[in-house]
Design an enzyme around this catalytic site. Structure first.
Site, short mmCIF file in Angstrom:
data_model
loop_
_atom_site.label_atom_id
_atom_site.label_comp_id
_atom_site.label_asym_id
_atom_site.label_seq_id
_atom_site.Cartn_x
_atom_site.Cartn_y
_atom_site.Cartn_z
N PRO A 197 19.40 -26.57 10.31
CA PRO A 197 19.43 -27.45 9.14
C PRO A 197 18.57 -26.93 8.00
O PRO A 197 17.46 -26.45 8.20
CB PRO A 197 18.88 -28.77 9.68
CG PRO A 197 19.30 -28.76 11.11
CD PRO A 197 19.18 -27.33 11.54
N CYS A 198 19.14 -27.03 6.79
CA CYS A 198 18.54 -26.31 5.66
C CYS A 198 18.07 -27.21 4.53
O CYS A 198 17.67 -26.70 3.49
CB CYS A 198 19.55 -25.30 5.11
SG CYS A 198 21.09 -26.08 4.53
#
Length: 200
Positions: A70-71
């Site tokens: 997840p960014c």
């Protein structure tokens, strides 16, 4: 190769690996809607569960672990991003699983903003964490448009090869360019792609 996929989402990265001839044997994501989409398109080998609660014993042995961790905490679109963002810690779950399963290879994908968070110190730390597990690590920021995709999408791709594997990864040569000045075809637009598909 036998592939284990973490932070799988709806399965875009996994689909690419399958199209390249590999077998996805286990996948994981936390979001129910994404998992249902994945199941409809790729199969029921995906597990709906928080990765923090997944024991490494639940994950099968594999040749490669892939993960677009997840960014939100790394993206340049997040103007409030900072080094202490708790979402930036999720890459450590990827490290935990790699360390436990010791695959021959790993591939981690993230937004370009990861490379300059904390003036580059966070990215340096992440690369060092991967290397400390006994992997030769290389990375490159790639633009999907340079490979014939009708979208300018910049992503940093990190490749790890276990130290005892006598093979070095080489990033693929580009197939397209923005203006076509280097002899490659110009970037593909959605309109030109629609025309191509229409002719077929």
């Amino acid at each position: 190769m036998k592939v284990v996929s973490l932070f799988s989402g709806a399965g875009g990265l996994d689909l690419g690996f399958r199209m390249a001839g590999h077998e996805i044997i286990w996948a994981n994501d936390l979001y129910e809607d994404a998992v249902h989409t994945y199941e409809k398109n790729l199969g029921d080998h995906i597990v709906l569960k928080d990765i923090h609660e997944v024991s490494s014993d639940e994950i099968p042995d594999c040749d490669i672990i892939i993960g677009g961790f997840p960014c939100q905490g790394f993206s340049v679109a997040n103007v409030k991003r900072h080094v202490g963002d708790e979402r930036n810690e999720l890459y450590k779950q990827l490290i935990r699983v790699i360390q436990a399963k010791r695959p021959k290879f790993f591939l981690a994908e993230n937004v370009k903003g990861l490379t300059n968070l904390g003036k580059g110190e966070v990215f340096k730390m992440i690369l060092n964490d991967f290397r400390s597990m006994g992997y030769r690590v290389s990375y490159r920021v790639l633009n999907a448009a340079d490979y014939g995709v009708p979208q300018t999408r910049l992503r940093v791709i990190i490749i790890g090869v276990r130290d005892d594997i006598d093979w070095d990864y080489t990033f693929p040569e580009t197939t397209n360019s923005k203006d076509g000045d280097d002899g490659h075809p110009r970037w593909v637009s959605v309109r030109s792609e629609e025309r191509r598909v229409g002719k077929e």
